[in-house]
Design a protein around this motif. Structure first.
Motif, PDB file in Angstrom:
ATOM      1  N   ALA A 182      -9.304   3.412  -5.440  1.00 39.66           N
ATOM      2  CA  ALA A 182      -9.863   2.716  -4.276  1.00 39.66           C
ATOM      3  C   ALA A 182      -8.771   2.350  -3.284  1.00 39.66           C
ATOM      4  CB  ALA A 182     -10.626   1.477  -4.725  1.00 39.66           C
ATOM      5  N   THR A 183      -7.621   1.932  -3.791  1.00 36.86           N
ATOM      6  CA  THR A 183      -6.497   1.570  -2.919  1.00 36.86           C
ATOM      7  C   THR A 183      -6.081   2.766  -2.073  1.00 36.86           C
ATOM      8  OG1 THR A 183      -5.733  -0.079  -4.499  1.00 36.86           O
ATOM      9  CG2 THR A 183      -4.111   0.723  -2.911  1.00 36.86           C
ATOM     10  N   ARG A 184      -6.111   3.941  -2.661  1.00 41.38           N
ATOM     11  CA  ARG A 184      -5.746   5.162  -1.929  1.00 41.38           C
ATOM     12  C   ARG A 184      -6.834   5.587  -0.945  1.00 41.38           C
ATOM     13  NH1 ARG A 184      -1.913   8.534  -4.549  1.00 41.38           N
ATOM     14  NH2 ARG A 184      -2.142   9.831  -2.709  1.00 41.38           N
ATOM     15  N   LEU A 185      -8.105   5.290  -1.273  1.00 45.83           N
ATOM     16  CA  LEU A 185      -9.219   5.718  -0.420  1.00 45.83           C
ATOM     17  C   LEU A 185      -9.509   4.765   0.742  1.00 45.83           C
ATOM     18  CD1 LEU A 185     -11.830   7.104  -2.960  1.00 45.83           C
ATOM     19  CD2 LEU A 185     -10.535   8.396  -1.260  1.00 45.83           C
ATOM     20  N   ARG A 186      -9.169   3.506   0.596  1.00 46.83           N
ATOM     21  CA  ARG A 186      -9.506   2.515   1.631  1.00 46.83           C
ATOM     22  C   ARG A 186      -9.068   2.936   3.040  1.00 46.83           C
ATOM     23  NH1 ARG A 186      -8.080  -1.525  -2.380  1.00 46.83           N
ATOM     24  NH2 ARG A 186     -10.052  -2.255  -3.250  1.00 46.83           N
ATOM     25  N   ALA A 223      -8.018   2.069 -13.213  1.00 43.27           N
ATOM     26  CA  ALA A 223      -8.014   3.407 -12.618  1.00 43.27           C
ATOM     27  C   ALA A 223      -8.841   3.437 -11.339  1.00 43.27           C
ATOM     28  CB  ALA A 223      -8.554   4.424 -13.622  1.00 43.27           C
ATOM     29  N   ARG A 224     -10.026   2.837 -11.390  1.00 40.60           N
ATOM     30  CA  ARG A 224     -10.886   2.795 -10.193  1.00 40.60           C
ATOM     31  C   ARG A 224     -10.209   2.023  -9.061  1.00 40.60           C
ATOM     32  NH1 ARG A 224     -16.496   1.487 -13.384  1.00 40.60           N
ATOM     33  NH2 ARG A 224     -17.046   3.650 -13.884  1.00 40.60           N
ATOM     34  N   GLU A 225      -9.573   0.911  -9.396  1.00 40.91           N
ATOM     35  CA  GLU A 225      -8.880   0.119  -8.378  1.00 40.91           C
ATOM     36  C   GLU A 225      -7.743   0.909  -7.742  1.00 40.91           C
ATOM     37  OE1 GLU A 225      -9.442  -2.997  -6.906  1.00 40.91           O
ATOM     38  OE2 GLU A 225     -11.358  -2.529  -7.840  1.00 40.91           O
ATOM     39  N   SER A 226      -7.024   1.650  -8.544  1.00 41.45           N
ATOM     40  CA  SER A 226      -5.923   2.452  -8.039  1.00 41.45           C
ATOM     41  C   SER A 226      -6.426   3.527  -7.071  1.00 41.45           C
ATOM     42  CB  SER A 226      -5.165   3.094  -9.208  1.00 41.45           C
ATOM     43  OG  SER A 226      -4.125   3.895  -8.727  1.00 41.45           O
ATOM     44  N   LEU A 228      -8.550   5.858   4.253  1.00 41.93           N
ATOM     45  CA  LEU A 228      -9.305   7.042   4.643  1.00 41.93           C
ATOM     46  C   LEU A 228     -10.744   6.699   5.003  1.00 41.93           C
ATOM     47  CD1 LEU A 228      -8.798  10.108   4.815  1.00 41.93           C
ATOM     48  CD2 LEU A 228      -9.652  10.282   2.488  1.00 41.93           C
ATOM     49  N   LEU A 229     -11.330   5.772   4.270  1.00 40.68           N
ATOM     50  CA  LEU A 229     -12.730   5.401   4.487  1.00 40.68           C
ATOM     51  C   LEU A 229     -12.890   4.221   5.432  1.00 40.68           C
ATOM     52  CD1 LEU A 229     -14.001   5.703   0.796  1.00 40.68           C
ATOM     53  CD2 LEU A 229     -14.149   7.419   2.621  1.00 40.68           C
ATOM     54  N   GLY A 230     -11.786   3.547   5.738  1.00 47.74           N
ATOM     55  CA  GLY A 230     -11.840   2.408   6.637  1.00 47.74           C
ATOM     56  C   GLY A 230     -12.544   1.201   6.044  1.00 47.74           C
ATOM     57  N   THR A 231     -12.424   1.016   4.742  1.00 44.37           N
ATOM     58  CA  THR A 231     -13.070  -0.128   4.098  1.00 44.37           C
ATOM     59  C   THR A 231     -12.065  -1.271   3.949  1.00 44.37           C
ATOM     60  OG1 THR A 231     -12.573   0.803   1.926  1.00 44.37           O
ATOM     61  CG2 THR A 231     -14.752   1.239   2.805  1.00 44.37           C
ATOM     62  N   PRO A 232     -12.553  -2.514   4.050  1.00 43.38           N
ATOM     63  CA  PRO A 232     -11.650  -3.662   3.885  1.00 43.38           C
ATOM     64  C   PRO A 232     -11.169  -3.787   2.435  1.00 43.38           C
ATOM     65  CG  PRO A 232     -13.907  -4.385   4.352  1.00 43.38           C
ATOM     66  CD  PRO A 232     -13.900  -2.890   4.388  1.00 43.38           C
ATOM     67  N   GLU A 233     -10.102  -4.527   2.263  1.00 43.69           N
ATOM     68  CA  GLU A 233      -9.459  -4.637   0.956  1.00 43.69           C
ATOM     69  C   GLU A 233     -10.343  -5.288  -0.110  1.00 43.69           C
ATOM     70  OE1 GLU A 233      -5.247  -6.210  -0.759  1.00 43.69           O
ATOM     71  OE2 GLU A 233      -5.341  -5.219   1.187  1.00 43.69           O
ATOM     72  N   HIS A 234     -11.231  -6.205   0.278  1.00 41.69           N
ATOM     73  CA  HIS A 234     -12.066  -6.871  -0.712  1.00 41.69           C
ATOM     74  C   HIS A 234     -13.266  -6.028  -1.160  1.00 41.69           C
ATOM     75  CE1 HIS A 234     -14.039  -7.820   3.101  1.00 41.69           C
ATOM     76  NE2 HIS A 234     -15.145  -7.998   2.394  1.00 41.69           N
ATOM     77  N   ILE A 235     -13.427  -4.830  -0.585  1.00 39.88           N
ATOM     78  CA  ILE A 235     -14.500  -3.919  -0.979  1.00 39.88           C
ATOM     79  C   ILE A 235     -13.852  -2.691  -1.618  1.00 39.88           C
ATOM     80  CG2 ILE A 235     -16.379  -2.447  -0.159  1.00 39.88           C
ATOM     81  CD1 ILE A 235     -16.812  -4.460   2.088  1.00 39.88           C
ATOM     82  N   ARG A 236     -14.358  -2.299  -2.795  1.00 39.52           N
ATOM     83  CA  ARG A 236     -13.732  -1.182  -3.507  1.00 39.52           C
ATOM     84  C   ARG A 236     -13.839   0.110  -2.717  1.00 39.52           C
ATOM     85  NH1 ARG A 236     -15.148  -0.250  -9.553  1.00 39.52           N
ATOM     86  NH2 ARG A 236     -13.624  -1.862  -9.837  1.00 39.52           N
ATOM     87  N   TRP A 237     -15.023   0.518  -2.311  1.00 39.40           N
ATOM     88  CA  TRP A 237     -15.183   1.804  -1.619  1.00 39.40           C
ATOM     89  C   TRP A 237     -15.619   1.533  -0.217  1.00 39.40           C
ATOM     90  CZ3 TRP A 237     -12.828   4.643  -4.897  1.00 39.40           C
ATOM     91  CH2 TRP A 237     -13.028   4.513  -6.258  1.00 39.40           C
ATOM     92  N   MET A 239      -5.766  10.550  -8.979  1.00 37.02           N
ATOM     93  CA  MET A 239      -6.001  10.795 -10.406  1.00 37.02           C
ATOM     94  C   MET A 239      -4.731  11.327 -11.067  1.00 37.02           C
ATOM     95  SD  MET A 239      -9.104  10.190 -11.734  1.00 37.02           S
ATOM     96  CE  MET A 239      -9.366  11.353 -13.057  1.00 37.02           C
ATOM     97  N   ASP A 240      -4.077  12.280 -10.405  1.00 38.62           N
ATOM     98  CA  ASP A 240      -2.866  12.873 -10.966  1.00 38.62           C
ATOM     99  C   ASP A 240      -1.750  11.857 -11.145  1.00 38.62           C
ATOM    100  OD1 ASP A 240      -4.058  15.345 -11.130  1.00 38.62           O
ATOM    101  OD2 ASP A 240      -3.144  16.125  -9.298  1.00 38.62           O
TER     102      ASP A 240
END
Length: 180
Positions: free
Chosen positions: A165-169, A160-163, A171-180, A118-119
């Motif tokens: 999500a890119t940082r969280l992927r 903003a959400r995409e940005s 950490l959460l182990g989600t594939p690139e085609h899934i936001r969260w 966010m920052d």
């Protein structure tokens, strides 16, 4: 008297918005106070074309931007945020029911990652997302507060959400085609 009631009603919400913009609690308090002073002085010009709080938020956002510009400041990164800082809504209480050491650590890491992401967002994206996700404003209300078309609001929130999500992927182990 009526203005005092409005201050009481909106002070906490305005503070949450402003502190996300200036990233410093004492400076945010100053900006909120200045916002209410400006709003009080401009009250005779309030035409009621939008809801009072959207008018007030617009004043708050502009005051925060002017505050940062006057100090030549970039929005600082805050890496010491706690998970509790992200319980913006009263419903956040229910999110902390299962508190194991592992879940607390994961929550803290997610919160820190979201905070840093966010920052790092440009002001317009951070503001749009904060108004939507933290303050719960509708897209129409955000468009009014930010003085831009609704399509621009939708685009800013999406980016903003995409940005984030890119940082969280990772950490959460989600594939690139899934936001969260």
């Amino acid at each position: 008297m009526a203005f005092d009631m409005l201050v009481t009603k909106y002070e906490r919400r305005l503070f949450r918005l402003v502190v996300r913009l200036v990233s410093n609690q004492s400076e945010a308090e100053d900006v909120v106070q200045e916002t209410f002073i400006k709003a009080y002085r401009a009250l005779p010009q309030f035409r009621g074309d939008s809801a009072f709080y959207t008018w007030l938020y617009r004043i708050g956002i502009n005051t925060a931007r002017n505050f940062l510009d006057a100090r030549g400041k970039q929005v600082p990164l805050s890496v010491d945020m706690r998970a509790e800082d992200f319980a913006f809504h009263e419903e956040g209480e229910y999110l902390r029911d299962i508190e194991t050491p592992e879940s607390l650590l994961a929550s803290k890491q997610v919160a820190q990652t979201v905070s840093m992401a966010m920052d790092e967002l440009p002001d317009d994206l951070r503001t749009a997302l904060s108004l939507r996700e933290i303050e719960g404003l509708s897209y129409d209300e955000i468009a009014s507060v930010m003085a831009c078309p609704i399509g621009t609001v939708r685009s800013r929130i999406f980016r903003a959400r995409e940005s984030i999500a890119t940082r969280l992927r990772p950490l959460l182990g989600t594939p690139e085609h899934i936001r969260w």
